[in-house]
Design an enzyme around this catalytic site. Sequence first.
Site, PDB file in Angstrom:
ATOM      1  N   SER A 141       0.836  -1.198   0.000  1.00  0.00           N
ATOM      2  CA  SER A 141       0.000   0.000   0.000  1.00  0.00           C
ATOM      3  C   SER A 141       0.877   1.258   0.000  1.00  0.00           C
ATOM      4  O   SER A 141       1.685   1.442  -0.905  1.00  0.00           O
ATOM      5  CB  SER A 141      -0.969  -0.035   1.188  1.00  0.00           C
ATOM      6  OG  SER A 141      -1.903   1.013   1.125  1.00  0.00           O
ATOM      7  N   HIS A 172      -8.219   1.556  -1.075  1.00  0.00           N
ATOM      8  CA  HIS A 172      -8.055   0.655  -2.221  1.00  0.00           C
ATOM      9  C   HIS A 172      -9.391   0.140  -2.747  1.00  0.00           C
ATOM     10  O   HIS A 172      -9.523  -1.032  -3.124  1.00  0.00           O
ATOM     11  CB  HIS A 172      -7.102  -0.496  -1.870  1.00  0.00           C
ATOM     12  CG  HIS A 172      -5.746  -0.013  -1.472  1.00  0.00           C
ATOM     13  ND1 HIS A 172      -4.885   0.569  -2.373  1.00  0.00           N
ATOM     14  CD2 HIS A 172      -5.128   0.033  -0.257  1.00  0.00           C
ATOM     15  CE1 HIS A 172      -3.780   0.930  -1.745  1.00  0.00           C
ATOM     16  NE2 HIS A 172      -3.909   0.627  -0.461  1.00  0.00           N
TER      17      HIS A 172
END
Length: 317
Positions: free
Chosen positions: A75, A178
């Site tokens: 991430s 996300h």
Amino acid sequence: AQTPGYLAPWLELPGVTEQIGSWSELIGCDLLRYGTTASADEIRDTAIAQPLLVASAIVAAAALGNHGGMVAGHSVGELAAGAIAGIITPDDALRLVGVRGRAMAQAAAAEATSMTAVLGGDEATVLASIERHGLTPANINGAGQIVAAGTVEQLAAFAAEPPARARLIPLQVAGAFHTRHMAAAVDALREAASSVRAHDPALPIASNRDGAIVRTGDDWLERICAQVSAPVRWDSCMSTMSSLGATAFVELPPAGTLVGLARRALPGVQLLALKTPENLDAALKLIAEHAEGHSDQHAQPLVRLQPAQLASTEERQ
């Protein structure tokens, strides 16, 4: 992954306090305070957590130097990985993460969303259940862990009807990262990235999109922008590590989460969580042992920080 005060030991290394202070001014966020005396609630704010994570990873990487191998970030860790691989400068990594964190915090505030870790269960069954409830598998982490993300209402319905043989753990996060809920943040990051000069990677770097090794700086930059609203395929990144013959895995601070995943997904690979400077000697020893016989074309540190910090790194090596 961040815990109150976790940055404090790293400030004892020469030049690190000055470097963190410089980045704090650069992005308008007091990383020195947030990394030392701030509460858990304060550093849970994604606009604070994200630059804090990237700054600490880059500082630790500079203390290690670089001995070849490959790099990957989970991430927001992709921005630190990009700096470590020489694609962007550390300053640009902090500029971008400052924009990313603020934009994602703003997107998260627009609607009540969150994330839930799903542990165990049959993967196909878990993914089907996530889809049935209108959620997104935001992190497919491998080793029997998938993170579902969406609205609070969707997650509540999911919890009331969990997949068979799976355990659900609600995560203390600011929003559904996300996923489509972060679309506005993608636009903000793309605009900021348009002024950043990206170099082709000097180390193999795996992408969260699909685990592929990214070949050009421009491709990497586009990938990290789009990734804000796309699932993290950490399982694919670990598969790439395995296929390339990885034998050792060092996680940068705040460390522990990814080592836990690697322990199950990468059997036989030696693991080390670099939590504090006390772990540096062990990490350097592990890297040196596993670098034997490999190319030394990338033996010089790619992360450039304060001269005092680099001098300390050279002495340690």
